[in-house]
Design an enzyme around this catalytic site. Structure first.
Site, mmCIF file in Angstrom:
data_model
loop_
_atom_site.group_PDB
_atom_site.id
_atom_site.type_symbol
_atom_site.label_atom_id
_atom_site.label_comp_id
_atom_site.label_asym_id
_atom_site.label_seq_id
_atom_site.Cartn_x
_atom_site.Cartn_y
_atom_site.Cartn_z
ATOM 1 N N GLY A 1 -0.070 10.785 4.949
ATOM 2 C CA GLY A 1 -0.630 12.015 4.362
ATOM 3 C C GLY A 1 -2.139 12.035 4.435
ATOM 4 O O GLY A 1 -2.761 13.013 4.875
ATOM 5 N N THR A 2 -2.768 10.915 4.029
ATOM 6 C CA THR A 2 -4.230 10.837 4.004
ATOM 7 C C THR A 2 -4.796 10.950 5.424
ATOM 8 O O THR A 2 -5.830 11.593 5.642
ATOM 9 C CB THR A 2 -4.681 9.497 3.381
ATOM 10 N N GLY B 1 -1.278 6.227 -2.074
ATOM 11 C CA GLY B 1 -0.915 5.109 -2.948
ATOM 12 C C GLY B 1 -1.658 3.855 -2.513
ATOM 13 O O GLY B 1 -2.125 3.759 -1.385
ATOM 14 N N GLN C 1 6.280 -4.192 -5.456
ATOM 15 C CA GLN C 1 6.033 -4.366 -4.009
ATOM 16 C C GLN C 1 4.632 -3.938 -3.611
ATOM 17 O O GLN C 1 4.139 -4.273 -2.539
ATOM 18 C CB GLN C 1 7.053 -3.545 -3.197
ATOM 19 N N ARG C 2 3.985 -3.127 -4.427
ATOM 20 C CA ARG C 2 2.653 -2.638 -4.064
ATOM 21 C C ARG C 2 1.537 -3.501 -4.646
ATOM 22 O O ARG C 2 0.372 -3.316 -4.294
ATOM 23 C CB ARG C 2 2.492 -1.197 -4.567
ATOM 24 N N ASP D 1 4.787 0.615 3.713
ATOM 25 C CA ASP D 1 5.996 1.081 4.419
ATOM 26 C C ASP D 1 5.971 0.757 5.920
ATOM 27 O O ASP D 1 7.002 0.794 6.573
ATOM 28 C CB ASP D 1 6.141 2.609 4.275
ATOM 29 N N ARG E 1 10.095 4.646 1.774
ATOM 30 C CA ARG E 1 10.329 6.060 2.114
ATOM 31 C C ARG E 1 11.379 6.173 3.212
ATOM 32 O O ARG E 1 12.441 5.591 3.089
ATOM 33 C CB ARG E 1 9.036 6.755 2.542
ATOM 34 N N HIS F 1 7.346 -0.721 -7.917
ATOM 35 C CA HIS F 1 5.926 -0.889 -7.599
ATOM 36 C C HIS F 1 5.454 -2.336 -7.589
ATOM 37 O O HIS F 1 4.307 -2.591 -7.209
ATOM 38 C CB HIS F 1 5.082 -0.036 -8.547
ATOM 39 N N GLY G 1 -2.493 6.259 4.330
ATOM 40 C CA GLY G 1 -1.201 6.349 5.006
ATOM 41 C C GLY G 1 -1.079 7.695 5.698
ATOM 42 O O GLY G 1 -2.073 8.411 5.905
HETATM 43 O O1 F6P Z 1 4.282 4.888 0.551
HETATM 44 C C1 F6P Z 1 4.266 3.806 -0.326
HETATM 45 C C2 F6P Z 1 5.280 3.986 -1.431
HETATM 46 O O2 F6P Z 1 5.211 2.831 -2.254
HETATM 47 C C3 F6P Z 1 6.697 4.256 -0.956
HETATM 48 O O3 F6P Z 1 7.351 3.103 -0.481
HETATM 49 C C4 F6P Z 1 7.294 4.846 -2.201
HETATM 50 O O4 F6P Z 1 8.363 5.702 -1.904
HETATM 51 C C5 F6P Z 1 6.144 5.647 -2.764
HETATM 52 O O5 F6P Z 1 4.956 5.118 -2.218
HETATM 53 C C6 F6P Z 1 6.051 5.633 -4.267
HETATM 54 O O6 F6P Z 1 5.021 6.510 -4.613
HETATM 55 P P1 F6P Z 1 4.428 6.611 -6.083
HETATM 56 O O7 F6P Z 1 3.416 5.519 -6.220
HETATM 57 O O8 F6P Z 1 3.847 7.965 -6.107
HETATM 58 O O9 F6P Z 1 5.562 6.432 -7.053
#
Ligand code: F6P
Length: 360
Positions: free
Chosen positions: A117-118, A11, A285-286, A140, A184, A283, A115
């Site tokens: 996984g990658t 992500g 937050q992202r 996270d 998470r 999202h 992160g």
């Molecule tokens: O790992 C970052 C994160 O934003 C987590 O906090 C959240 O659970 C997950 O990715 C959401 O993932 P996706 O973008 O696949 O909905």
């Protein structure tokens, strides 16, 4: 070092572009090196048009931009890629194809911004012969061996602003406001934003909670004359008598998606007679422009990763320790995911200020 590759996996997180910019500028100005971007994570090695030359002009103006100019793919695990073959959907291992592509491209080093996984797949690919260096990315903040991942500070800032906004309306309406935050299985975003925003209850995965304890806090506040409460709950928070709440099951490619615990907590409080509203920040937050802290950290990481590449120090991840940029082995970084230490001073501080973690 003549040719450097960069990819952003998993992500997105605010600061990815700042890392790319710093890496490209350092590679070109300091080492006179050519830089290739790989689009959409590891997929770019396999897809037509998946490669893009990165020059000084390409990275101009991207420092404050969220997202990633290279695209991201959180279904991009090289060991489990969904493909359609003979009209049927199947999951296959494409790691050998990726190794061949890296060799064909003559990459002297590959920076993998990702992160948990990658970085796991990055280490596996190194064992197969890829010259990889990792850069820890995630809102996270759950990667081991580093004090901070870039993206975290921006997410905490956004979550804190959300709590500030909920405060005024909660107070005006004498309501309980529940805010569900990401992270998470790590409670860092909720803990840091909860304290910074003045939440009354903070629920994190590391401290299983009791519904009655959350209710007791809301009641105690009413007894003290405060007719509203703010509950910050991490998406991974777990009731002591119960389980985490998921909005979607996982499969071979996707991890299960957490989500819904905020609603569960909100409904419980409402049933006990307190008017309650639930917000899921999601999202948001992202996204957005990275904070100065994240821009600086991302820039330092990007440049340090290029220096590692020039020294041929592969299978390493840049990391922040005691405020300095250093590096650790990828194996060490992925060995144990980082979690909130429930004995750390932030938790003790919160408890001492009568913030409830729902456990007593
Ligand atoms: O790992 C970052 C994160 O934003 C987590 O906090 C959240 O659970 C997950 O990715 C959401 O993932 P996706 O973008 O696949 O909905």
């Amino acid at each position: 070092m003549k040719r450097l590759g960069i990819l952003t996996g998993g992500g997105d997180a605010p600061g990815l572009n700042a890392v790319i910019r710093a890496a490209v500028k350092t590679a070109i100005y300091e080492y006179g090196c050519e830089v290739v971007g790989i689009r959409d994570g590891y997929d770019g090695f396999l897809n037509e048009g998946g490669l893009v030359p990165l020059g000084i002009e390409t990275v101009r103006g991207i420092l404050p931009r969220g997202g990633t100019i290279l695209g991201a793919a959180n279904r991009g695990n090289p060991y489990a890629r969904k493909v359609i073959r003979d009209g049927r959907e199947m999951v296959i291992d494409v790691s050998d194809e990726i190794i061949k592509a890296i060799k064909r491209l003559d990459l002297d080093a590959l920076l993998v911004l990702g992160g948990d996984g990658t970085l796991h797949s990055a280490h596996e690919l190194y064992l197969k012969g890829a010259p990889i260096i990792g850069v820890p990315k995630t809102i996270d903040n759950d990667i081991g061996g580093t004090e901070a991942t870039f993206g975290f500070d921006t997410a905490v800032t956004t979550a804190t602003e959300a709590i500030d906004k909920l405060h005024t309306t909660a107070e005006a309406h004498h309501r309980v406001m529940v805010l569900e935050l990401m992270g998470r299985n790590a409670g860092f975003i909720t803990l840091h934003a909860g304290i910074s925003g003045g939440a009354d209850v903070i629920l994190i995965p590391e401290i299983p909670f009791k519904f009655e304890a959350v209710l007791a806090k809301v009641r105690q506040r009413v007894d003290r004359g405060y007719l509203f409460s703010i509950i910050a709950v991490s998406e991974g928070a777990t009731p002591r008598e119960g389980h985490q709440v998921f909005s979607r099951a996982g499969d071979e490619v996707y991890v299960p998606r957490l989500g819904g615990i905020g609603q569960v907590v909100g409904e419980y409080i409402e049933q006990q007679g307190f008017e309650t509203r639930v917000t899921v920040l999601g999202h948001v937050q992202r996204g957005g422009t990275p904070t100065p802290f994240d821009r600086l950290l991302a820039t330092r990481y990007g440049a340090a990763a290029v220096r590692l590449a020039a020294e041929g120090k592969f299978d390493r991840m840049v990391s922040l320790q005691s405020g300095r940029i250093t590096d650790i082995s990828l194996e060490e970084a992925i060995a144990v995911p980082k979690r909130v230490d429930i004995h750390e001073d932030a938790v003790i501080t919160a408890r001492g200020m009568s913030i409830s973690f729902g456990d007593e």
